[in-house]
Write a protein that holds these residues in place. Sequence first.
Motif, PDB file in Angstrom:
ATOM      1  N   GLY A 139     -23.318 -45.963   8.964  1.00 55.61           N
ATOM      2  CA  GLY A 139     -23.481 -46.472   7.609  1.00 55.61           C
ATOM      3  C   GLY A 139     -24.278 -47.752   7.593  1.00 55.61           C
ATOM      4  N   TYR A 140     -24.114 -48.494   6.489  1.00 54.92           N
ATOM      5  CA  TYR A 140     -24.926 -49.681   6.252  1.00 54.92           C
ATOM      6  C   TYR A 140     -24.066 -50.800   5.678  1.00 54.92           C
ATOM      7  CZ  TYR A 140     -28.535 -46.075   6.526  1.00 54.92           C
ATOM      8  OH  TYR A 140     -29.304 -45.016   6.934  1.00 54.92           O
ATOM      9  N   THR A 141     -24.536 -52.007   5.875  1.00 55.14           N
ATOM     10  CA  THR A 141     -23.932 -53.163   5.246  1.00 55.14           C
ATOM     11  C   THR A 141     -25.046 -54.173   4.960  1.00 55.14           C
ATOM     12  OG1 THR A 141     -22.118 -54.771   5.404  1.00 55.14           O
ATOM     13  CG2 THR A 141     -23.340 -54.314   7.427  1.00 55.14           C
ATOM     14  N   VAL A 166     -20.642 -49.227   4.116  1.00 55.11           N
ATOM     15  CA  VAL A 166     -20.777 -48.056   3.260  1.00 55.11           C
ATOM     16  C   VAL A 166     -21.360 -46.926   4.100  1.00 55.11           C
ATOM     17  CG1 VAL A 166     -21.691 -47.152   1.098  1.00 55.11           C
ATOM     18  CG2 VAL A 166     -21.228 -49.604   1.321  1.00 55.11           C
ATOM     19  N   THR A 167     -20.653 -45.798   4.151  1.00 55.94           N
ATOM     20  CA  THR A 167     -21.093 -44.708   5.016  1.00 55.94           C
ATOM     21  C   THR A 167     -22.437 -44.155   4.548  1.00 55.94           C
ATOM     22  OG1 THR A 167     -19.723 -43.166   3.731  1.00 55.94           O
ATOM     23  CG2 THR A 167     -18.785 -44.084   5.771  1.00 55.94           C
ATOM     24  N   GLY A 176     -34.805 -46.565  -0.210  1.00 56.03           N
ATOM     25  CA  GLY A 176     -35.042 -46.823  -1.627  1.00 56.03           C
ATOM     26  C   GLY A 176     -34.040 -47.786  -2.208  1.00 56.03           C
ATOM     27  N   LEU A 177     -33.651 -48.802  -1.432  1.00 52.69           N
ATOM     28  CA  LEU A 177     -32.628 -49.748  -1.851  1.00 52.69           C
ATOM     29  C   LEU A 177     -33.256 -51.088  -2.245  1.00 52.69           C
ATOM     30  CD1 LEU A 177     -30.035 -49.102   1.016  1.00 52.69           C
ATOM     31  CD2 LEU A 177     -30.168 -47.989  -1.228  1.00 52.69           C
ATOM     32  N   GLU A 178     -32.737 -51.688  -3.297  1.00 53.64           N
ATOM     33  CA  GLU A 178     -33.212 -52.995  -3.746  1.00 53.64           C
ATOM     34  C   GLU A 178     -32.405 -54.104  -3.067  1.00 53.64           C
ATOM     35  OE1 GLU A 178     -35.680 -53.625  -5.996  1.00 53.64           O
ATOM     36  OE2 GLU A 178     -36.096 -51.513  -6.444  1.00 53.64           O
ATOM     37  N   THR A 234     -28.402 -52.793  -3.549  1.00 54.75           N
ATOM     38  CA  THR A 234     -27.893 -51.734  -4.419  1.00 54.75           C
ATOM     39  C   THR A 234     -27.106 -50.711  -3.608  1.00 54.75           C
ATOM     40  OG1 THR A 234     -30.022 -50.595  -4.170  1.00 54.75           O
ATOM     41  CG2 THR A 234     -29.710 -51.907  -6.150  1.00 54.75           C
ATOM     42  N   GLY A 235     -25.913 -50.394  -4.090  1.00 52.96           N
ATOM     43  CA  GLY A 235     -25.096 -49.389  -3.437  1.00 52.96           C
ATOM     44  C   GLY A 235     -24.392 -49.846  -2.185  1.00 52.96           C
TER      45      GLY A 235
END
Length: 294
Positions: free
Chosen positions: A175-177, A207-208, A217-219, A282-283
Motif C-alpha cells: 500500500g501507500y502512505t 492505505v492498501t 493519479g494522486l494529488e 488524495t485518498g
Amino acid sequence: MKLALFDDHRLGVVDETGESPRVVDVTEALGWPHDPDPLTAGWWRRLCRDFSRVRGRLAEAAAAGEGRPLASVRLRAPALNPSKIVACACNYADHVAEMHGVQERTLGGVESWMMNFDVFLKAPSSLSGPAEDIVLPSEIVEAGQEIHHESELVIVVGEGGTDIPEERALDHVLGYTLGLDITVRSAADRSRRKSYDTFSPLGPVLVTADEVGDAGGLEIWLDVNGGKRQHVNTRDLLTPVPAIVSYASHMMTLLPGDLIFTGAPPGVGAIVPGDTVHASITGVGALTLSVRRG
C-alpha cells in the motif's frame, strides 16, 4: 483497507463510514504474537508479507468491533523498523529545474550529477509519526543552513523480492502512505542530510494498494503556516511507481515492510522553528506537524 498503528503499536483498521473516523483494534485477529517493541516487531513485517492471507480475518474483526474515535488514540508511524528506507531523487521535472537555483544559493554552484534520477537510503531511525514534531538540529539552525520540506507519496513493500520485473512490480506493493523527506541543504551526502531523527514523518495510516487504485493519479499538497508551497499530481513522476520498485529491486533486495519515498515535488522550501506544516495526498491522508528546534 486503511491500517493504523496506534498507542502501544496496536494494529487497527480505520472505519470512515460514520460521522467521524473510528479505529477498531484488530491485533488479536492476526493469529500470531504481537510484540509491542518497535525494534523487534517482526509481527509487522510478517503482516506486510502475508497480508493477503490474513486480510479476511482483519476485515471480520473490524466489522465486529465497536471501535474508538480516531481522534482519541495516539497514531504512530504506519511502519515498524523497516530494514531500509529507499528514497528517489529528481523524479519530477519541475523539481529538477528548481534545484538549480536552490544549489546555486546554498552550495554556490550546481552539482550536475545530482540532477539525474536515482535512489539513495535514509536511516530507519529518522521515522516519526503523526503525533510527533519535526525537530531541527540546533547545530544546523545555528550554522544558518536551510532545512527544507519535501512531501512525497511513500510505497510500503508487501512481498519483497529481487530483480522484480516492472510488469509485476505492483504485486509487491502492500500500500501507500504520506511521508515528508526533511532535508538539510548542504554539500554532504544525501543520506547524511536526510537521516536526522524525525526527518521522515510518516502517516497518518497505510492505505492498501487496492483502495488507492491508480497511484499515478494522486494529488499532493503541502502548506506551511497556511501558505501553499507544493502541489503536484503523481502522473508527473518521471519514473512511476512500478518502475521505481523494479529499479530499486535490481540493486537491493526489497524486504517486507521496506519503505520507498517516490520523490519530491517542486516547491521545496525552508522550514524554521515555530512553523506548522500541513501535507496531504488524495485518498491517502493528511499530516499536520509542528516544527521546533532540538
